[in-house]
Design a protein around this motif. Structure first.
Motif, PDB file in Angstrom:
ATOM      1  N   TYR A 167      58.173  57.455  66.162  1.00  0.00           N
ATOM      2  CA  TYR A 167      57.319  56.494  66.857  1.00  0.00           C
ATOM      3  C   TYR A 167      55.975  57.086  67.240  1.00  0.00           C
ATOM      4  CZ  TYR A 167      55.709  53.188  70.408  1.00  0.00           C
ATOM      5  OH  TYR A 167      54.951  52.306  71.136  1.00  0.00           O
ATOM      6  N   ASP A 168      55.941  58.378  67.555  1.00  0.00           N
ATOM      7  CA  ASP A 168      54.737  58.941  68.166  1.00  0.00           C
ATOM      8  C   ASP A 168      53.717  59.501  67.176  1.00  0.00           C
ATOM      9  OD1 ASP A 168      56.059  61.237  67.410  1.00  0.00           O
ATOM     10  OD2 ASP A 168      56.279  62.050  69.437  1.00  0.00           O
ATOM     11  N   GLN A 169      53.924  59.310  65.866  1.00  0.00           N
ATOM     12  CA  GLN A 169      52.877  59.639  64.910  1.00  0.00           C
ATOM     13  C   GLN A 169      53.073  58.830  63.644  1.00  0.00           C
ATOM     14  OE1 GLN A 169      53.768  63.990  64.624  1.00  0.00           O
ATOM     15  NE2 GLN A 169      53.800  63.664  62.415  1.00  0.00           N
ATOM     16  N   ALA A 170      51.994  58.619  62.915  1.00  0.00           N
ATOM     17  CA  ALA A 170      52.025  57.692  61.791  1.00  0.00           C
ATOM     18  C   ALA A 170      52.769  58.252  60.585  1.00  0.00           C
ATOM     19  CB  ALA A 170      50.598  57.310  61.395  1.00  0.00           C
ATOM     20  N   ASP A 171      52.679  59.570  60.379  1.00  0.00           N
ATOM     21  CA  ASP A 171      53.326  60.159  59.220  1.00  0.00           C
ATOM     22  C   ASP A 171      54.585  60.909  59.652  1.00  0.00           C
ATOM     23  OD1 ASP A 171      52.121  62.155  60.609  1.00  0.00           O
ATOM     24  OD2 ASP A 171      50.766  62.797  59.006  1.00  0.00           O
ATOM     25  N   PRO A 227      63.366  47.230  71.524  1.00  0.00           N
ATOM     26  CA  PRO A 227      64.189  47.079  70.314  1.00  0.00           C
ATOM     27  C   PRO A 227      63.407  46.677  69.071  1.00  0.00           C
ATOM     28  CG  PRO A 227      65.246  46.029  72.194  1.00  0.00           C
ATOM     29  CD  PRO A 227      63.857  46.378  72.631  1.00  0.00           C
ATOM     30  N   THR A 228      62.156  46.239  69.232  1.00  0.00           N
ATOM     31  CA  THR A 228      61.364  45.813  68.079  1.00  0.00           C
ATOM     32  C   THR A 228      60.138  46.687  67.847  1.00  0.00           C
ATOM     33  OG1 THR A 228      60.170  44.229  69.482  1.00  0.00           O
ATOM     34  CG2 THR A 228      62.116  43.420  68.296  1.00  0.00           C
ATOM     35  N   SER A 229      60.100  47.866  68.451  1.00  0.00           N
ATOM     36  CA  SER A 229      58.940  48.758  68.311  1.00  0.00           C
ATOM     37  C   SER A 229      58.730  49.147  66.850  1.00  0.00           C
ATOM     38  CB  SER A 229      59.143  50.022  69.148  1.00  0.00           C
ATOM     39  OG  SER A 229      59.184  49.716  70.525  1.00  0.00           O
ATOM     40  N   LYS A 230      57.465  49.129  66.423  1.00  0.00           N
ATOM     41  CA  LYS A 230      57.110  49.471  65.055  1.00  0.00           C
ATOM     42  C   LYS A 230      56.647  50.924  64.967  1.00  0.00           C
ATOM     43  CE  LYS A 230      57.851  45.467  63.139  1.00  0.00           C
ATOM     44  NZ  LYS A 230      58.885  45.294  62.069  1.00  0.00           N
ATOM     45  N   CYS A 231      56.853  51.530  63.797  1.00  0.00           N
ATOM     46  CA  CYS A 231      56.431  52.914  63.565  1.00  0.00           C
ATOM     47  C   CYS A 231      56.112  53.080  62.091  1.00  0.00           C
ATOM     48  CB  CYS A 231      57.521  53.896  64.004  1.00  0.00           C
ATOM     49  SG  CYS A 231      59.115  53.617  63.199  1.00  0.00           S
ATOM     50  N   GLY A 232      55.645  54.277  61.719  1.00  0.00           N
ATOM     51  CA  GLY A 232      55.312  54.520  60.328  1.00  0.00           C
ATOM     52  C   GLY A 232      54.224  53.598  59.833  1.00  0.00           C
ATOM     53  N   ASN A 233      53.076  53.600  60.540  1.00  0.00           N
ATOM     54  CA  ASN A 233      51.955  52.708  60.201  1.00  0.00           C
ATOM     55  C   ASN A 233      52.340  51.233  60.275  1.00  0.00           C
ATOM     56  OD1 ASN A 233      49.924  54.667  59.682  1.00  0.00           O
ATOM     57  ND2 ASN A 233      50.837  55.088  57.682  1.00  0.00           N
ATOM     58  N   GLY A 234      53.340  50.941  61.092  1.00  0.00           N
ATOM     59  CA  GLY A 234      53.753  49.555  61.281  1.00  0.00           C
ATOM     60  C   GLY A 234      54.671  49.010  60.223  1.00  0.00           C
ATOM     61  N   ASN A 235      55.076  49.846  59.280  1.00  0.00           N
ATOM     62  CA  ASN A 235      55.919  49.388  58.183  1.00  0.00           C
ATOM     63  C   ASN A 235      57.409  49.489  58.487  1.00  0.00           C
ATOM     64  OD1 ASN A 235      53.666  48.896  56.485  1.00  0.00           O
ATOM     65  ND2 ASN A 235      53.569  51.082  55.990  1.00  0.00           N
ATOM     66  N   ASN A 236      57.777  50.230  59.522  1.00  0.00           N
ATOM     67  CA  ASN A 236      59.180  50.433  59.870  1.00  0.00           C
ATOM     68  C   ASN A 236      59.413  50.080  61.331  1.00  0.00           C
ATOM     69  OD1 ASN A 236      58.345  53.158  58.026  1.00  0.00           O
ATOM     70  ND2 ASN A 236      59.994  51.875  57.252  1.00  0.00           N
ATOM     71  N   THR A 237      60.674  49.966  61.688  1.00  0.00           N
ATOM     72  CA  THR A 237      61.050  49.687  63.071  1.00  0.00           C
ATOM     73  C   THR A 237      61.745  50.897  63.665  1.00  0.00           C
ATOM     74  OG1 THR A 237      61.312  47.334  62.598  1.00  0.00           O
ATOM     75  CG2 THR A 237      62.363  48.165  64.599  1.00  0.00           C
ATOM     76  N   CYS A 238      61.269  51.337  64.834  1.00  0.00           N
ATOM     77  CA  CYS A 238      61.883  52.445  65.583  1.00  0.00           C
ATOM     78  C   CYS A 238      62.446  51.885  66.883  1.00  0.00           C
ATOM     79  CB  CYS A 238      60.858  53.529  65.893  1.00  0.00           C
ATOM     80  SG  CYS A 238      60.355  54.502  64.469  1.00  0.00           S
ATOM     81  N   PRO A 239      63.600  51.232  66.834  1.00  0.00           N
ATOM     82  CA  PRO A 239      64.103  50.529  68.011  1.00  0.00           C
ATOM     83  C   PRO A 239      64.556  51.473  69.118  1.00  0.00           C
ATOM     84  CG  PRO A 239      65.741  50.509  66.274  1.00  0.00           C
ATOM     85  CD  PRO A 239      64.497  51.114  65.673  1.00  0.00           C
ATOM     86  N   SER A 240      64.415  51.017  70.336  1.00  0.00           N
ATOM     87  CA  SER A 240      64.872  51.793  71.500  1.00  0.00           C
ATOM     88  C   SER A 240      66.383  51.961  71.488  1.00  0.00           C
ATOM     89  CB  SER A 240      64.443  51.092  72.787  1.00  0.00           C
ATOM     90  OG  SER A 240      64.929  49.748  72.822  1.00  0.00           O
TER      91      SER A 240
END
Length: 293
Positions: A167-171, A227-240
């Protein structure tokens, strides 16, 4: 004198009531989760090279290997080499290009936000890394297949942890042990993963090789605050809600064999297979991690 006696009795009663209330509170306040080793597989009860080696000791291919890679012997139980006892898991890597025929075996276990694993591993002499420099060995998964996905890899010559889509970085995030896998003896590798409290940066990863801490990264926010947090430049979901629920031996991209033995998972430090847990906490001499290009 009579008044003093009454006051004394009331004081004693108050002390007794306070003690009772304290005891009740102590009994009702939940304590920390109990430290537990979920499993420690030595594979000694498994069939050897039958084509039906799995399921065994909780490990199974769940149909994936049979569908994707018809040659079941790409992952098998063998008695040709072992760290302890007489058996181990042998993974045969037959393609140095990623994305083609990636068989695996899985072990589901108790869901945990604080994950530890340890195993003994040994490469065959002359083992060749993937053409992209990235041979995957073990993945730690939520069975919903959300992100991030931590992976132990043999990458550009050393054991590394790749955190895919945190979640805390794009790559991706990389943690490098600086240790070259042995092709003449067994290594013991340990990983600790602590998922952050949603909305806080208190997650971590640590990587030990042969009982020595070789890398760590602290104050991380691996999973998102919702539960719907996005990650990976917004392409993936990193849910809580993400947690580690399964461990996967993953045969992807390389040429040669890798053996796996004494594979253990829990929510507490497991330590070396001799039963000794190293007390070493010396910071690594090599860089603790770099960002992926």
């Amino acid at each position: 004198m009579r008044m003093r006696a009454v006051r004394f009795k009331m004081t004693v009663a108050n002390i007794g009531l306070t003690a009772l209330l304290w005891l009740l509170c102590t009994l009702t306040i939940p304590g920390p989760s109990e430290a537990e080793i979920f499993f420690d597989s030595n594979f000694e009860s498994c069939n050897v090279g039958t084509g039906n080696d799995f399921p065994c000791e909780g490990w199974d291919d769940f149909g994936i290997e049979k569908i994707v890679a018809p040659d079941h012997n790409s992952i098998e139980i063998t008695n040709s080499l072992s760290f302890s006892g007489s058996k181990s898991v042998k993974g045969t890597f037959v393609n140095a290009v990623g994305g083609i025929n990636n068989p695996s075996i899985w072990r589901n276990h108790t869901s945990t936000k604080h994950y530890f694993f340890r195993f003994a591993t040994r490469q065959s002499p002359g083992f060749k890394i993937a053409t992209n420099g990235h041979t995957k060995m073990v993945r730690f998964l939520d069975t919903t297949f959300g992100y991030p996905i931590p992976v132990l890899v043999y990458r550009y010559g050393t054991y590394q942890i790749v955190m895919e889509a945190p979640y805390d970085q794009a790559d991706a995030y990389l943690l490098n042990s600086g240790v070259v896998p042995s092709q003449t003896s067994w290594d013991q590798v340990e990983v600790e993963l602590l998922l952050n409290t949603p909305g806080q940066s208190n997650g971590l990863i640590r990587l030990w090789v042969n009982g020595v801490l070789r890398g760590e990264t602290l104050n991380r926010q691996w999973i998102g605050p919702t539960p719907t947090s996005k990650c990976g430049n917004g392409n993936n979901t990193c849910p809580s809600t993400w947690s580690v629920k399964a461990t996967q031996i993953f045969i992807q991209a390389g040429l040669g064999t890798i053996h796996y033995d004494r594979f253990a998972v829990g929510n507490t430090r497991i330590g070396l297979t001799t039963g000794q847990t190293s007390s070493d906490s010396t910071p690594p001499a090599i860089p603790s991690g770099v960002r992926a290009p």
